[in-house]
Design an enzyme around this catalytic site. Structure first.
Site, PDB file in Angstrom:
ATOM      1  N   TYR A 125       0.790  -1.229   0.000  1.00  0.00           N
ATOM      2  CA  TYR A 125       0.000   0.000   0.000  1.00  0.00           C
ATOM      3  C   TYR A 125       0.822   1.279   0.000  1.00  0.00           C
ATOM      4  CZ  TYR A 125      -4.266  -2.600   0.388  1.00  0.00           C
ATOM      5  OH  TYR A 125      -5.311  -3.438   0.116  1.00  0.00           O
ATOM      6  N   ASP A 229      -6.860  -6.489   4.237  1.00  0.00           N
ATOM      7  CA  ASP A 229      -7.887  -5.886   3.392  1.00  0.00           C
ATOM      8  C   ASP A 229      -8.792  -6.976   2.831  1.00  0.00           C
ATOM      9  OD1 ASP A 229      -9.310  -4.069   1.841  1.00  0.00           O
ATOM     10  OD2 ASP A 229      -7.907  -4.223   0.162  1.00  0.00           O
ATOM     11  N   ASP A 233     -13.032  -8.238   4.096  1.00  0.00           N
ATOM     12  CA  ASP A 233     -14.278  -8.322   3.321  1.00  0.00           C
ATOM     13  C   ASP A 233     -14.907  -9.707   3.508  1.00  0.00           C
ATOM     14  OD1 ASP A 233     -13.696  -5.760   2.269  1.00  0.00           O
ATOM     15  OD2 ASP A 233     -14.513  -6.288   0.302  1.00  0.00           O
TER      16      ASP A 233
HETATM   17  C1  IPM Z   1     -10.606  -0.669   2.848  1.00  0.00           C
HETATM   18  C2  IPM Z   1     -10.682  -0.231   1.416  1.00  0.00           C
HETATM   19  C3  IPM Z   1      -9.437   0.556   1.052  1.00  0.00           C
HETATM   20  C4  IPM Z   1      -8.238  -0.344   1.302  1.00  0.00           C
HETATM   21  C5  IPM Z   1      -9.439   1.090  -0.379  1.00  0.00           C
HETATM   22  C6  IPM Z   1     -10.694   1.881  -0.665  1.00  0.00           C
HETATM   23  C7  IPM Z   1      -8.212   1.881  -0.708  1.00  0.00           C
HETATM   24  O1  IPM Z   1     -10.868  -1.316   0.567  1.00  0.00           O
HETATM   25  O2  IPM Z   1     -10.557   0.202   3.726  1.00  0.00           O
HETATM   26  O3  IPM Z   1     -10.606  -1.866   3.096  1.00  0.00           O
HETATM   27  O4  IPM Z   1      -7.864  -1.126   0.437  1.00  0.00           O
HETATM   28  O5  IPM Z   1      -7.689  -0.260   2.386  1.00  0.00           O
HETATM   29 MN    MN Z   2     -11.101  -3.186   1.621  1.00  0.00          MN
END
Ligand code: IPM
Ligand code: MN
Length: 341
Positions: A125, A229, A233
């Site tokens: 990142y 990340d 999800d």
């Molecule tokens: C999250 C989001 C962000 C990330 C994106 C929008 C840059 O997906 O906060 O998980 O990857 O960290």
């Molecule tokens: Mn994310």
């Protein structure tokens, strides 16, 4: 009456709709808890870039720095220029992403309760991507310093939790021998200073599978930025989806609170967005204020928001993503009613 200054990023897509619900809910804490919030808009994101030429204007950055906390709704395509930058600039090294079953929300198992502690400042990142003839190379940084502070955070968090109290380090050290090898080694070292907390390790592919196979067995997961990340999800989906997943970006002295989900432009402006993730994010913000400022009223406010959200769900109100038919603002109004009564 204690007043807290809150920098607010309204965001793009569904951002403004869920922001306005959350500000109304925070305002509703005023009389019951003697808590006042002064909201200070800190424009950022796609809309801001269109208007001002900058996705993160210096004035917004100062507003965030000068406030007690920042409450951020999702931004669109400019996320890398806004939130990823903010995490690095403000050194918000710990991204805390709880995954907990909620009443009347479909959950893969009824008793899921774990938290992902995602390293938030390095890994891929940092955006160091370079073109060369025939392709692109992306640099991934893993440092001892960042690995150590995130591992410590994870163990200290585990010490405050009820139940099995264990930390699982997730990585891919069988292939990324040096980078994830370092992360794994540092987590192991830190574990030696926290002997009351169980410690184990898992490769990230196996972790992705086991989150579905036996989600109820996880407690605190510590991992590097990109794995965190992706797994967060997945973790959200286990307990009802991104519409109910809150998060906190925590640093030494400042913090930004935001839902895990994105700006969802496809449903923006239609009243379909689920405000639960943003409301649980507000609760996390109040819990952090309570801890860092030693203010019990904030802890009271946080648990009142959590109960009001639960009562609203128990009452059968749900947005479309959870199979219901209520609108963003109807849901928000019901939460406010539960808070007031
Ligand atoms: C999250 C989001 C962000 C990330 C994106 C929008 C840059 O997906 O906060 O998980 O990857 O960290
Ligand atoms: Mn994310």
């Amino acid at each position: 009456m204690t007043t807290y200054t809150i920098a607010t990023i309204e965001g793009d897509g569904i951002g403004p709709e869920i922001s306005s619900v959350s500000l109304r809910v925070l305002d509703a804490l005023r009389s019951r808890f003697d808590l006042k919030f002064e909201f200070r808009p800190a424009p950022a994101g796609d809309g801001c870039k269109t208007r001002t030429g900058e996705a993160l204007p210096p004035s917004s950055l100062s507003t965030i720095k000068d406030s007690d906390a920042c409450l951020k709704a999702p931004v669109g395509d400019t996320a890398a220029e806004t939130i990823v930058k903010l995490r690095q600039m403000l050194n918000l090294y710990a991204n805390i992403r709880p995954s907990k079953s909620l009443p009347h929300v479909p959950s893969l198992r009824p008793d899921i309760d774990f938290v992902i502690v995602r390293e938030n400042t390095e890994c891929l990142y940092r955006g160091m991507e370079f073109e060369f003839e025939g392709g692109v190379v992306a640099l991934r940084t893993i440092t001892r310093k960042a690995s150590e502070r995130i591992a410590k955070y994870a163990f200290e968090l585990a010490e405050q939790r009820n139940g099995p109290r264990k930390v699982l380090a997730v990585h891919k050290s069988n292939v990324l021998r040096k980078s994830d090898g370092l992360f794994s080694q540092v987590c192991r070292e830190v574990s030696l200073n926290h002997t009351t907390i169980g410690f184990s390790e898992m490769l990230v592919d196996a972790a992705a599978m086991n989150l579905i196979r036996m989600p109820e067995t996880f407690d605190v997961i510590v991992t590097t930025n990109m794995y965190g990340d992706i797994l967060s999800d997945e973790a959200a989906q286990l307990v009802g989806g991104l519409g109910v997943a809150p998060s906190a970006n925590i640093g030494e002295s400042s913090a930004i609170f935001e839902p895990v989900h994105g700006a969802a432009p496809d449903i923006a402006g239609k009243g379909l967005a689920n405000p639960v993730a943003m409301l649980l994010t507000c609760a996390m913000m109040l819990e952090w204020l309570s801890k860092t400022r030693g203010d019990a009223a904030c802890a009271g406010g946080a648990s009142a928001i959590r109960s009001a959200v639960n009562l609203t769900l128990e009452g059968g109100l749900k947005t479309q993503d959870l199979g219901g038919a209520s609108s963003t603002s109807e849901f928000g109004a019901a939460v406010v009613r539960h808070l007031q009564g």
